[in-house]
Design a protein around this motif. Structure first.
Motif, PDB file in Angstrom:
ATOM      1  N   THR A 266       0.829  -1.204   0.000  1.00 19.55           N
ATOM      2  CA  THR A 266       0.000   0.000   0.000  1.00 19.55           C
ATOM      3  C   THR A 266       0.860   1.249   0.000  1.00 19.55           C
ATOM      4  O   THR A 266       0.595   2.206  -0.742  1.00 19.55           O
ATOM      5  CB  THR A 266      -0.939   0.002   1.225  1.00 19.55           C
ATOM      6  N   TYR A 267       1.898   1.256   0.817  1.00 17.13           N
ATOM      7  CA  TYR A 267       2.797   2.404   0.887  1.00 17.13           C
ATOM      8  C   TYR A 267       3.498   2.633  -0.449  1.00 17.13           C
ATOM      9  O   TYR A 267       3.549   3.754  -0.946  1.00 17.13           O
ATOM     10  CB  TYR A 267       3.832   2.208   1.990  1.00 17.13           C
ATOM     11  N   LEU A 268       4.050   1.567  -1.042  1.00 16.10           N
ATOM     12  CA  LEU A 268       4.754   1.700  -2.317  1.00 16.10           C
ATOM     13  C   LEU A 268       3.816   2.213  -3.405  1.00 16.10           C
ATOM     14  O   LEU A 268       4.193   3.075  -4.200  1.00 16.10           O
ATOM     15  CB  LEU A 268       5.379   0.366  -2.721  1.00 16.10           C
ATOM     16  N   ALA A 269       2.598   1.691  -3.448  1.00 16.09           N
ATOM     17  CA  ALA A 269       1.633   2.144  -4.460  1.00 16.09           C
ATOM     18  C   ALA A 269       1.265   3.611  -4.260  1.00 16.09           C
ATOM     19  O   ALA A 269       1.163   4.363  -5.224  1.00 16.09           O
ATOM     20  CB  ALA A 269       0.388   1.268  -4.408  1.00 16.09           C
ATOM     21  N   SER A 270       1.091   4.030  -3.007  1.00 14.92           N
ATOM     22  CA  SER A 270       0.724   5.429  -2.749  1.00 14.92           C
ATOM     23  C   SER A 270       1.854   6.393  -3.095  1.00 14.92           C
ATOM     24  O   SER A 270       1.602   7.549  -3.415  1.00 14.92           O
ATOM     25  CB  SER A 270       0.318   5.607  -1.288  1.00 14.92           C
ATOM     26  N   GLN A 271       3.088   5.922  -3.036  1.00 13.38           N
ATOM     27  CA  GLN A 271       4.247   6.747  -3.364  1.00 13.38           C
ATOM     28  C   GLN A 271       4.662   6.635  -4.835  1.00 13.38           C
ATOM     29  O   GLN A 271       5.610   7.286  -5.258  1.00 13.38           O
ATOM     30  CB  GLN A 271       5.438   6.352  -2.483  1.00 13.38           C
ATOM     31  N   GLY A 272       4.005   5.759  -5.597  1.00 13.25           N
ATOM     32  CA  GLY A 272       4.338   5.574  -7.009  1.00 13.25           C
ATOM     33  C   GLY A 272       5.610   4.772  -7.211  1.00 13.25           C
ATOM     34  O   GLY A 272       6.275   4.905  -8.229  1.00 13.25           O
ATOM     35  N   LYS A 273       5.935   3.926  -6.273  1.00  9.78           N
ATOM     36  CA  LYS A 273       7.143   3.105  -6.355  1.00  9.78           C
ATOM     37  C   LYS A 273       6.765   1.702  -6.806  1.00  9.78           C
ATOM     38  O   LYS A 273       5.656   1.236  -6.589  1.00  9.78           O
ATOM     39  CB  LYS A 273       7.828   3.055  -4.999  1.00  9.78           C
ATOM     40  N   GLN A 274       7.708   1.035  -7.441  1.00  9.97           N
ATOM     41  CA  GLN A 274       7.475  -0.295  -7.984  1.00  9.97           C
ATOM     42  C   GLN A 274       8.169  -1.342  -7.124  1.00  9.97           C
ATOM     43  O   GLN A 274       9.269  -1.117  -6.624  1.00  9.97           O
ATOM     44  CB  GLN A 274       8.022  -0.353  -9.412  1.00  9.97           C
TER      45      GLN A 274
END
Length: 80
Positions: free
Chosen positions: A62-70
């Motif tokens: 969830t954190y990675l998706a919210s930050q636009g990270k893969q």
């Protein structure tokens, strides 16, 4: 005691964190991310990891998706 190891492929900067619990890795990742931003003015775009549940959990995804990270994971049973 658990340890987690982060390495930045771009700069070669490595950091080891020691933890009491394995589930603290999410907080250590955010700490490493802040350190990279302060020290090198770099943002993390991709997190490469094995398929371990400590990295592939709901909070981390969830954190990675919210930050636009893969998130890139390796094939199972391949430590390389």
């Amino acid at each position: 005691m658990f340890r987690c190891f982060f390495k930045d492929d771009c700069s070669g900067f490595e950091c080891v964190y020691f933890m009491k619990h394995n589930y603290d890795i999410f907080e250590k990742f955010k700490e490493f991310e802040a350190r990279m931003k302060n020290k090198f003015q770099l943002t993390i775009k991709t997190l490469r990891t094995n398929n371990g549940t400590k990295y592939c959990n709901k909070a981390m995804l969830t954190y990675l998706a919210s930050q636009g990270k893969q998130l890139e994971t390796t094939a199972p049973y391949t430590p390389q």
